[in-house]
Scaffold this active site. Structure first.
Site, PDB file in Angstrom:
ATOM      1  N   SER B 112       0.809  -1.237   0.002  1.00 30.85           N
ATOM      2  CA  SER B 112       0.088   0.081  -0.015  1.00 30.85           C
ATOM      3  C   SER B 112       0.896   1.125  -0.012  1.00 30.85           C
ATOM      4  CB  SER B 112      -0.812   0.063   1.183  1.00 30.85           C
ATOM      5  OG  SER B 112      -1.636   1.319   1.261  1.00 30.85           O
ATOM      6  N   CYS B 113       0.373   2.262  -0.941  1.00 32.86           N
ATOM      7  CA  CYS B 113       1.157   3.375  -1.200  1.00 32.86           C
ATOM      8  C   CYS B 113       0.585   4.504  -0.283  1.00 32.86           C
ATOM      9  CB  CYS B 113       1.198   3.965  -2.237  1.00 32.86           C
ATOM     10  SG  CYS B 113       2.450   3.083  -3.261  1.00 32.86           S
ATOM     11  N   ILE B 114      -0.548   4.042   0.563  1.00 37.10           N
ATOM     12  CA  ILE B 114      -1.221   5.231   1.333  1.00 37.10           C
ATOM     13  C   ILE B 114      -1.359   4.933   2.932  1.00 37.10           C
ATOM     14  CG2 ILE B 114      -3.484   6.031   1.808  1.00 37.10           C
ATOM     15  CD1 ILE B 114      -2.558   6.537  -0.763  1.00 37.10           C
TER      16      ILE B 114
END
Lengths: 224, 114
Positions: B112-114
């Site tokens: 996940s990049c968030i």
């Protein structure tokens, strides 16, 4: 809050390398609180840029995408320079920055000395431009993740594919993009003369005039 | 490096990675998910199963797990609007709804990049 952002997604191409460092240095010195955000293959450029940038005590915030770093160096890997961050950091900064430049897959630093267009109603529609084909599955995935990051934060954003960037929509490897249209997450457009063959994705095909209109309406354009 | 773990079930052993995800996705079955949850002290109620199956279906279709907002929207559609929210999903799996649904669903740990 950052007043300037440089998004770095790869090393500059040899043709652009000479001007890139100078353009970036000038932009960093011209702003009070710049952010340089390294994503995807842009991580390769971090050590060199951090070493060449303004010296210790400068206000430049060097951030490296956590997921991009872990893909290349393993879970929990420290940043070679700067600090580890996520796309939340990046997109929060996008909202407040007066100027945003990007070094995308094309290897060219898109430098806009003029301030971004102020949309009359105070909104900041974001346009993600994708004009170069991915050179690897990882580049393909990481470009998609830039879009999904905007979608996850429910930003007013759209994606415009054009030129070689249409390759992102071809074949089975493109199915990740389909979730964006299937669930109505972002506007998604492809500048093409005809419907893209071999693509099962319900992207809206637009002509050059409509693409220009999308660009004109955007408050911020990111060249991915 | 943290060691691999084993899940014992029906006289056999299933390999888990250090994060508790199946090493081989083909080892997954609903009894495996039930056993993983039992060991965690968790009961897989209908709503937890709904999320696990939704995440698995999304992964199958798009090659990755859904965004939280997509899961909430689907919950609103499939289960009903009354309780469809990220708060409800976090009540189901406090350690991260999508991540835990992936783990119990035999999917890789999400990136996940968030």
């Amino acid at each position: 809050m950052n007043d300037y952002i440089a998004l770095i997604r790869r090393m500059p191409s040899p043709d652009n390398e000479a001007g890139f460092a100078g353009d970036l240095a000038a932009a960093l010195q011209a702003h009070e609180s710049p952010l340089v955000f390294f994503h995807g293959d842009g991580i390769d450029a971090l050590p060199e840029l951090a070493a060449a940038g303004p010296g210790a005590g400068s206000a430049v915030d060097y951030c490296i995408c956590k997921t991009s770093l872990e893909r290349r160096s393993g879970a929990g890997a420290p940043a070679p320079a700067g600090r580890v961050a996520t796309l939340v950091t990046f997109y929060q900064a996008v909202h407040s920055a007066r100027r945003i430049d990007s070094l995308g897959l094309g290897g060219c630093f898109c430098c806009r000395p003029q301030h971004r267009r102020q949309v009359e109603d105070g909104s900041n529609p974001l346009l993600l431009e994708i004009g170069f084909a991915p050179a690897s599955m990882r580049q393909r995935r990481e470009t998609l993740e830039m879009a999904l990051g905007a979608a996850a934060l429910e930003l007013d954003a759209a994606v415009l594919f054009h030129g070689q960037g249409l390759a992102h929509l071809a074949g089975d490897a493109a199915r990740g993009w389909a979730q964006i249209t299937d669930f109505g997450l972002l506007g998604m457009y492809a500048q093409a003369d005809r419907r893209i063959s071999g693509s099962q994705i319900a992207v809206q095909t637009v002509d050059a005039a409509r693409a220009a209109d999308l660009r004109a309406r955007a408050g911020t354009i990111l060249i991915l | 490096m943290p060691a691999e773990r084993k899940l014992a079930l029906d006289g056999g052993e299933i390999a888990l990675d250090p994060d508790g995800h199946l090493v081989d996705p083909d080892d997954w079955s609903e009894p495996v998910a039930e056993e993983m949850a039992r060991l965690d002290g968790l009961e897989l109620c209908d709503l937890r199963w709904w999320l696990i199956r939704f995440v698995r279906a999304h992964y199958g279709a798009y090659g990755m797990p859904p965004l939280m907002r997509v899961a909430v929207k689907a919950m609103r559609r499939d289960v009903g609007p009354e309780d469809a929210s990220s708060r409800t999903l976090y009540r189901l799996f406090p350690d991260g709804p999508i991540r835990e649904a992936c783990r119990y669903g035999g999917l890789p740990k999400p990136e996940s990049c968030i």
